[in-house]
Design a protein around this motif. Structure first.
Motif, PDB file in Angstrom:
ATOM      1  N   GLU A 190       0.812  -1.215   0.000  1.00  0.00           N
ATOM      2  CA  GLU A 190       0.000   0.000   0.000  1.00  0.00           C
ATOM      3  C   GLU A 190       0.846   1.265   0.000  1.00  0.00           C
ATOM      4  OE1 GLU A 190      -0.268  -2.472   2.231  1.00  0.00           O
ATOM      5  OE2 GLU A 190      -2.360  -3.046   2.500  1.00  0.00           O
ATOM      6  N   TRP A 232       3.227   5.564  -4.265  1.00  0.00           N
ATOM      7  CA  TRP A 232       2.327   5.503  -5.416  1.00  0.00           C
ATOM      8  C   TRP A 232       2.193   6.843  -6.125  1.00  0.00           C
ATOM      9  CZ3 TRP A 232       1.478   1.224  -7.673  1.00  0.00           C
ATOM     10  CH2 TRP A 232       1.472   0.041  -6.955  1.00  0.00           C
ATOM     11  N   SER A 248      -4.762   3.286  -4.417  1.00  0.00           N
ATOM     12  CA  SER A 248      -3.399   3.824  -4.384  1.00  0.00           C
ATOM     13  C   SER A 248      -2.797   4.042  -5.760  1.00  0.00           C
ATOM     14  CB  SER A 248      -2.486   2.883  -3.589  1.00  0.00           C
ATOM     15  OG  SER A 248      -2.962   2.701  -2.289  1.00  0.00           O
TER      16      SER A 248
END
Length: 93
Positions: A11, A55, A78
């Motif tokens: 993530e 990201w 993301s």
């Protein structure tokens, strides 16, 4: 246009086990008009020694369609722009 890979993806972004690879990948991302992460689904949900980038630095993700459902959820949030590439059984039609 920079195509980069990673040893692990989560993530928080993309990661590698090698500091030198992280430095080169960061330079590629910083100097490219667009950065595209290409990674197979087995890399997702893991971390490695060095974080390459978050990201926000990646413009597009290309990953195979074997991505687990929980990873698909955070990839949508993301990664934003992404392509799930179909994986066949290796046999010709």
């Amino acid at each position: 246009l920079a195509f980069v890979g990673a040893d692990a993806v989560d993530e928080r972004g993309l990661h590698t086990s090698c500091l030198q690879i992280a430095q080169v990948s960061r330079a590629m991302i910083a100097n490219a008009a667009r950065a595209i992460l290409v990674a197979d689904s087995s890399k997702f949900g893991h971390q490695a020694f060095v974080r390459i980038a978050g990201w926000e630095a990646i413009d597009h993700l290309i990953v195979d369609d074997g991505l687990p459902p929980q990873a698909r959820t955070w990839v949508r949030k993301s990664a934003g722009s992404h392509t799930l590439a179909p994986v066949g059984d290796g046999e010709k039609p």
